[in-house]
Design an enzyme around this catalytic site. Structure first.
Site, PDB file in Angstrom:
ATOM      1  N   HIS A 160       0.753  -1.268   0.118  1.00 35.01           N
ATOM      2  CA  HIS A 160      -0.156  -0.118  -0.055  1.00 35.01           C
ATOM      3  C   HIS A 160       0.618   1.361  -0.030  1.00 35.01           C
ATOM      4  O   HIS A 160       1.196   1.746   1.156  1.00 35.01           O
ATOM      5  CB  HIS A 160      -0.964  -0.016   1.237  1.00 35.01           C
ATOM      6  CG  HIS A 160      -1.890  -1.186   1.332  1.00 35.01           C
ATOM      7  ND1 HIS A 160      -1.419  -2.405   1.761  1.00 35.01           N
ATOM      8  CD2 HIS A 160      -3.140  -1.223   1.090  1.00 35.01           C
ATOM      9  CE1 HIS A 160      -2.552  -3.112   1.714  1.00 35.01           C
ATOM     10  NE2 HIS A 160      -3.406  -2.503   1.434  1.00 35.01           N
ATOM     11  N   PRO A 206      -6.564  -4.614  10.740  1.00 33.94           N
ATOM     12  CA  PRO A 206      -8.094  -4.373  10.923  1.00 33.94           C
ATOM     13  C   PRO A 206      -8.363  -2.870  11.257  1.00 33.94           C
ATOM     14  O   PRO A 206      -8.147  -2.539  12.402  1.00 33.94           O
ATOM     15  CB  PRO A 206      -8.688  -5.418  11.844  1.00 33.94           C
ATOM     16  CG  PRO A 206      -7.436  -6.410  12.016  1.00 33.94           C
ATOM     17  CD  PRO A 206      -6.346  -5.710  11.961  1.00 33.94           C
ATOM     18  N   HIS A 243      -3.961   3.187  -3.624  1.00 32.36           N
ATOM     19  CA  HIS A 243      -4.002   2.653  -2.356  1.00 32.36           C
ATOM     20  C   HIS A 243      -3.543   1.235  -2.191  1.00 32.36           C
ATOM     21  O   HIS A 243      -2.315   1.178  -1.216  1.00 32.36           O
ATOM     22  CB  HIS A 243      -5.508   2.261  -1.863  1.00 32.36           C
ATOM     23  CG  HIS A 243      -5.879   1.753  -0.566  1.00 32.36           C
ATOM     24  ND1 HIS A 243      -5.674   2.248   0.688  1.00 32.36           N
ATOM     25  CD2 HIS A 243      -6.163   0.117  -0.462  1.00 32.36           C
ATOM     26  CE1 HIS A 243      -5.933   1.459   1.416  1.00 32.36           C
ATOM     27  NE2 HIS A 243      -6.153   0.399   0.974  1.00 32.36           N
ATOM     28  N   GLU A 286     -18.506  -2.950  24.053  1.00 28.80           N
ATOM     29  CA  GLU A 286     -17.888  -4.288  23.958  1.00 28.80           C
ATOM     30  C   GLU A 286     -16.510  -4.209  23.037  1.00 28.80           C
ATOM     31  O   GLU A 286     -15.496  -4.754  23.320  1.00 28.80           O
ATOM     32  CB  GLU A 286     -18.889  -5.412  23.565  1.00 28.80           C
ATOM     33  CG  GLU A 286     -19.817  -5.726  24.975  1.00 28.80           C
ATOM     34  CD  GLU A 286     -21.204  -5.013  24.659  1.00 28.80           C
ATOM     35  OE1 GLU A 286     -22.049  -5.494  25.214  1.00 28.80           O
ATOM     36  OE2 GLU A 286     -20.989  -4.136  23.441  1.00 28.80           O
ATOM     37  N   HIS A 307     -30.262 -13.573  23.860  1.00 23.50           N
ATOM     38  CA  HIS A 307     -29.161 -13.486  24.881  1.00 23.50           C
ATOM     39  C   HIS A 307     -28.578 -14.759  25.513  1.00 23.50           C
ATOM     40  O   HIS A 307     -27.746 -15.143  26.194  1.00 23.50           O
ATOM     41  CB  HIS A 307     -29.820 -12.741  26.039  1.00 23.50           C
ATOM     42  CG  HIS A 307     -29.773 -11.038  26.113  1.00 23.50           C
ATOM     43  ND1 HIS A 307     -30.498 -10.640  25.007  1.00 23.50           N
ATOM     44  CD2 HIS A 307     -29.437 -10.341  26.906  1.00 23.50           C
ATOM     45  CE1 HIS A 307     -30.510  -9.265  25.224  1.00 23.50           C
ATOM     46  NE2 HIS A 307     -29.572  -8.990  26.055  1.00 23.50           N
TER      47      HIS A 307
END
Length: 670
Positions: A29, A118, A263, A412, A474
Site C-alpha cells: 500500500h 483491521p 491505495h 464491547e 441473549h
C-alpha cells in the site's frame, strides 16, 4: 525537483524506501505512505520520546499505526531511527519469514507496539494504552517525580474513522479526558472504492468535538511547520484527547495521486519512476538512503539514550523519596505475582449451597485484587451481572484515574481493544467482562490478543440457554465453539465454584495468551472431588471426576453446568449396571496440549462408547467422542422460558442422556 532541505530529504527517504519495498514485493500500500510521510516524520523527529536501543523503556511515548496497511511507513521509520530493523529486512517486505509482514505485528524488540491492520483496532487499542498511562501516573507519581508521563500517538486514516470501533473508543476517550492521547488523522479523502464521498460525508471534526476532544486542523499535509505547531498545541492540552485532522494526498507526487488505485497495489515501475523524477529522487540504486538523512534520523539513538538516562535518574530519586509507592513498581512492571498472592482465594465445600460460577468468580477477583495491586478490570456496563467489580478499590474516572475499576460503558468492541492496549502498555494485569453472547462484538480484538499472546482475561458470563427468560437473543449457542476456533485462546468453562477458583489461579499464572472464563448465571452444586484433583484437572484441561469400581462401559464428557447433569446420569446408569466414567473437560486447549499418555488415561481408546454433553453447538466434539460417540448439544437457538425448563425441553436432562448412552452402547456392540 530536488529536495529543498534536510527535512524533505528525510521525508523522501521514508517515501521511497516504501515505494521500492512495495515494488519488489509486488504488493503493498504505497498511497498512504507517500501522503502521510511528512506528518510521521515531524512526529518522530521533533516530538516522539523513545529509545531505539531499548524499545521497552517504560516511560517511552507509544506510537500506534492504526492504518496498518501503511506498514512500510513504520518499518522505514524504525530502520532510519536505529531500531533492530535492517535494510535487508526492508528489502524482504511481505516475504516468508520476514520481520516486515504486510501489516505490522507486535514486536517489541523492534519497536512495534501492537498488531494493526483491521481498521479502527489500533485507534481503540491506543485508548487502552492511554488509560493505562493515566492510571499508573495516578498511582505512582509523587512529590514532583513524574516517572509515568508519556504520550500515546496514533496515525489513523479515513477507514479508521469509518469503523464503528473508533466511534466507541473515541466516545470513551473523550469522556475520560485522556489528555495524553493524540491522534494524527491522515485525511486523504480516498478509499478502496474511490472517493470517500461515496459513503462518508460526515463532519469528523464536529463529531470529535461532540465527544469532548480537542480538535485541530492542518490544511496541507506537506506543511511541516503547521503540523509541528498542531502537535505542540495538542501536547499542551491535559484535559482532553486531541485529534489533528491533516489534509493529505494519497499517492502524493505520483501519477496516481488522489486516485483509489494508489491505495492497495504497487505504483508499477513506470509510475514509481515518474514519482522519483517528480520528487527529485535518484532512479538508482533501489533502496537508496542518503547519508545525510540517515545521520539525521539516527540522532534518535543519542536522544533516546539521554531521555532514558534522565528518567532513570528520576526513578532512583523517586524510589528514595517515595518508598511506599516504589515498593510495587518492579513487581508490576515485570508482572511478578507477590508472595502468597493466592492465599486468600475462597474455599468451597460440597456442603455449601449451590453457587453460580459467575459469583464464585467475583469472589475470586476480589480476593486476588487484595493481594495483587496491579490487577485491574472492568466491564461493558455489566459489572453487577458479571460480578467483575473490585469492591473498595475505586473507579477510574475523568480526572481521577487511580481507581482500579474501569467502566467501558456499552462498548464491547472498544473494550476488547482497550484491554489489549492496557495489557500491551505494561504494569497492569487486566480483565474485562460481558455476557458470553456479546463476545461476538469483541471477536476481532480477542483474535488480535491471541495473535499477540497478550495475557488478557475475559470474564464471559450468562453462558448458555440456562439463563432462561431473556430468550434466544441473549442465550449463546455458537459462541463457545467459535471461541475455541481462535488459535492461542484458552477457553475455560468450569463446572462449579471450586473449578472456577482454580481456573482463576491458573489464569493469573498464564502469560502466553488470553483466557476466556465461561461462567454461569444459574447456581451449580459444589463438586465433591478432592481439591488437588480439581486443581490438577484444571491445569491439564480434563480429568476423571467420577469412576465406576471397574472398567467403564461408557464415558460421559461434560463442561460447565452440564457436568452436574453427567454426574446425575452416572447414578441413574449405575442402577442399570452400566459402569460410567464422568470426565470434566473445562478446557479443550489445555487437554489437547497434554502428553498422549495422559490423554489416553482420561479417555482410553478401548472405551469407544462416549457421550459429550454441552449446552452449545456441538461443533468439534467429534475429536473427543470419536466416530462411535454422540454429542448432546444444540443445533438451534434457545427459547424464552425459565432456565430449568429451557434446559429440560432442549434435551439437557437425565432421561435424554440415558437414551443417548443406550443408543451409543447399542451401536458399539454391533
Amino acid at each position: 525537483m530536488k529536495p529543498e532541505n534536510l527535512d524533505e530529504l528525510c521525508i523522501n527517504t521514508i517515501r521511497f524506501l516504501a515505494v521500492d519495498a512495495i515494488e519488489k514485493a509486488k504488493s503493498g500500500h504505497p498511497g498512504m505512505v507517500l501522503g502521510s510521510a511528512p506528518a510521521a516524520y515531524v512526529l518522530w523527529d521533533r516530538f516522539l520520546r523513545h529509545n531505539p536501543s531499548n524499545p521497552s523503556w517504560p516511560d517511552r511515548d507509544r506510537f500506534v499505526l492504526s492504518a496498518g496497511h501503511a506498514s512500510m511507513l513504520l518499518y522505514s521509520l524504525l530502520y532510519l531511527t536505529g531500531y533492530k530493523m535492517t535494510l535487508e529486512d526492508i528489502e524482504s517486505f511481505r516475504q516468508w519469514g520476514s520481520v516486515t509482514p504486510g501489516h505490522p505485528e507486535r514486536d517489541m524488540a523492534r519497536g512495534i507496539e501492537t498488531t494493526t491492520g483491521p481498521l479502527g483496532q489500533g485507534f481503540a487499542t491506543a485508548v487502552g494504552m492511554a488509560m493505562a498511562e493515566a492510571h499508573l501516573a495516578a498511582r505512582y507519581n509523587c512529590r514532583g517525580h513524574e516517572i509515568v508521563h508519556h504520550h500515546t500517538y496514533v496515525l489513523a486514516s479515513d477507514g479508521d474513522m469509518m469503523e464503528g470501533i473508533s466511534h466507541e473508543a473515541a466516545s470513551l476517550a473523550g469522556h475520560l479526558r485522556l489528555g495524553r492521547l493524540i491522534v494524527l488523522y491522515d485525511s486523504n479523502h480516498v478509499s478502496i472504492e474511490g472517493s470517500t464521498s461515496l459513503a462518508f460525508t460526515e463532519d469528523v471534526a464536529a463529531r470529535f468535538r461532540a465527544y469532548g476532544w480537542h480538535v485541530l486542523n492542518v490544511g496541507d499535509g506537506n506543511d511541516l511547520e503547521a503540523i509541528e505547531g498542531a502537535i505542540a498545541k495538542a501536547r499542551e492540552r491535559e484535559d482532553a484527547p486531541s485529534l489533528i485532522l491533516i489534509r493529505s494526498h494519497i499517492g502524493y507526487g505520483s501519477p496516481k495521486q488522489d486516485l483509489a488505485s494508489a491505495h492497495g497495489a504497487p505504483l508499477g515501475s513506470g509510475a514509481a519512476r515518474a514519482t522519483k523524477e517528480r520528487l527529485g529522487w535518484p532512479l538508482e540504486p533501489e533502496f537508496y538512503v542518503p547519508d545525510e538523512a540517515l545521520v539525521h534520523m539516527r540522532r534518535a539513538l543519542a536522544r533516546g539514550a539521554a531521555w532514558e538516562q534522565e528518567w532513570r535518574g528520576n526513578l532512583a530519586a523517586w524510589k528514595s523519596e517515595c518508598p511506599n509507592k516504589a515498593a510495587g513498581w518492579e513487581p508490576a512492571m515485570s508482572n511478578s505475582l507477590p508472595e502468597k498472592w493466592d492465599a486468600g482465594l475462597p474455599l468451597f465445600t460440597p456442603d455449601d449451597p449451590p453457587l453460580a460460577t459467575r459469583k464464585a468468580s467475583g469472589e475470586a477477583i476480589n480476593a486476588l485484587a487484595k493481594r495483587i495491586p496491579f490487577l485491574v478490570g472492568g466491564s461493558a456496563d455489566l459489572a453487577p451481572s458479571t460480578k467483575t467489580y473490585i469492591a473498595g478499590m475505586g473507579d477510574f474516572e475523568p480526572g481521577s484515574y487511580g481507581g482500579r475499576n474501569f467502566h467501558f460503558g456499552v462498548r464491547e468492541h472498544a473494550m476488547g481493544a482497550a484491554l489489549n492496549g492496557i495489557a500491551e502498555h505494561g504494569g497492569l494485569r487486566v480483565f474485562g467482562g460481558t455476557f458470553l453472547v456479546f463476545s461476538d462484538y469483541m471477536r476481532p480484538a480477542i483474535r488480535l490478543a491471541a495473535m499477540m499472546r497478550l495475557p488478557v482475561i475475559y470474564v464471559f458470563t450468562h453462558d448458555s440457554i440456562g439463563i432462561g427468560e431473556d430468550g434466544p437473543t441473549h442465550q449463546p449457542v455458537e459462541q463457545i465453539p467459535s471461541l475455541r476456533a481462535i488459535p492461542g485462546l484458552v477457553v475455560m468453562r468450569p463446572a462449579d465454584a471450586r473449578e472456577t477458583v482454580e481456573a482463576w489461579r491458573w489464569a493469573m499464572e498464564w502469560e502466553n495468551g488470553p483466557v476466556a472464563l465461561v461462567l454461569t448465571r444459574q447456581s451449580l452444586p459444589i463438586l465433591s472431588a478432592d481439591e488437588k484433583i480439581i486443581e490438577q484437572g484444571i491445569r491439564r484441561g480434563a480429568y476423571v471426576l467420577a469412576d465406576p469400581s471397574g472398567s467403564p462401559d461408557v464415558i460421559l464428557i461434560a463442561t460447565g453446568s452440564e457436568v452436574s447433569l453427567a454426574l446425575r446420569a452416572k447414578d441413574a446408569l449405575a442402577k442399570e449396571k452400566i459402569a460410567t466414567r464422568v470426565v470434566s473437560m473445562p478446557s479443550w486447549e489445555l487437554f489437547a496440549a497434554q502428553p498422549k499418555e495422559y490423554r489416553e488415561r482420561i479417555l482410553p481408546g478401548r472405551v469407544r462408547a462416549r457421550v459429550a454433553i454441552e449446552a452449545a453447538a456441538p461443533i468439534g466434539w467429534e475429536r473427543w467422542v470419536g466416530g462411535a460417540g454422540r454429542v448432546i448439544g444444540l443445533d438451534r437457538f434457545g427459547a424464552s422460558a425459565p432456565g430449568k425448563i429451557a434446559m429440560e425441553r432442549l434435551g439437557f436432562n437425565v432421561e435424554n442422556v440415558l437414551k443417548t448412552v443406550h443408543s451409543v452402547l447399542s451401536n458399539v456392540s454391533l
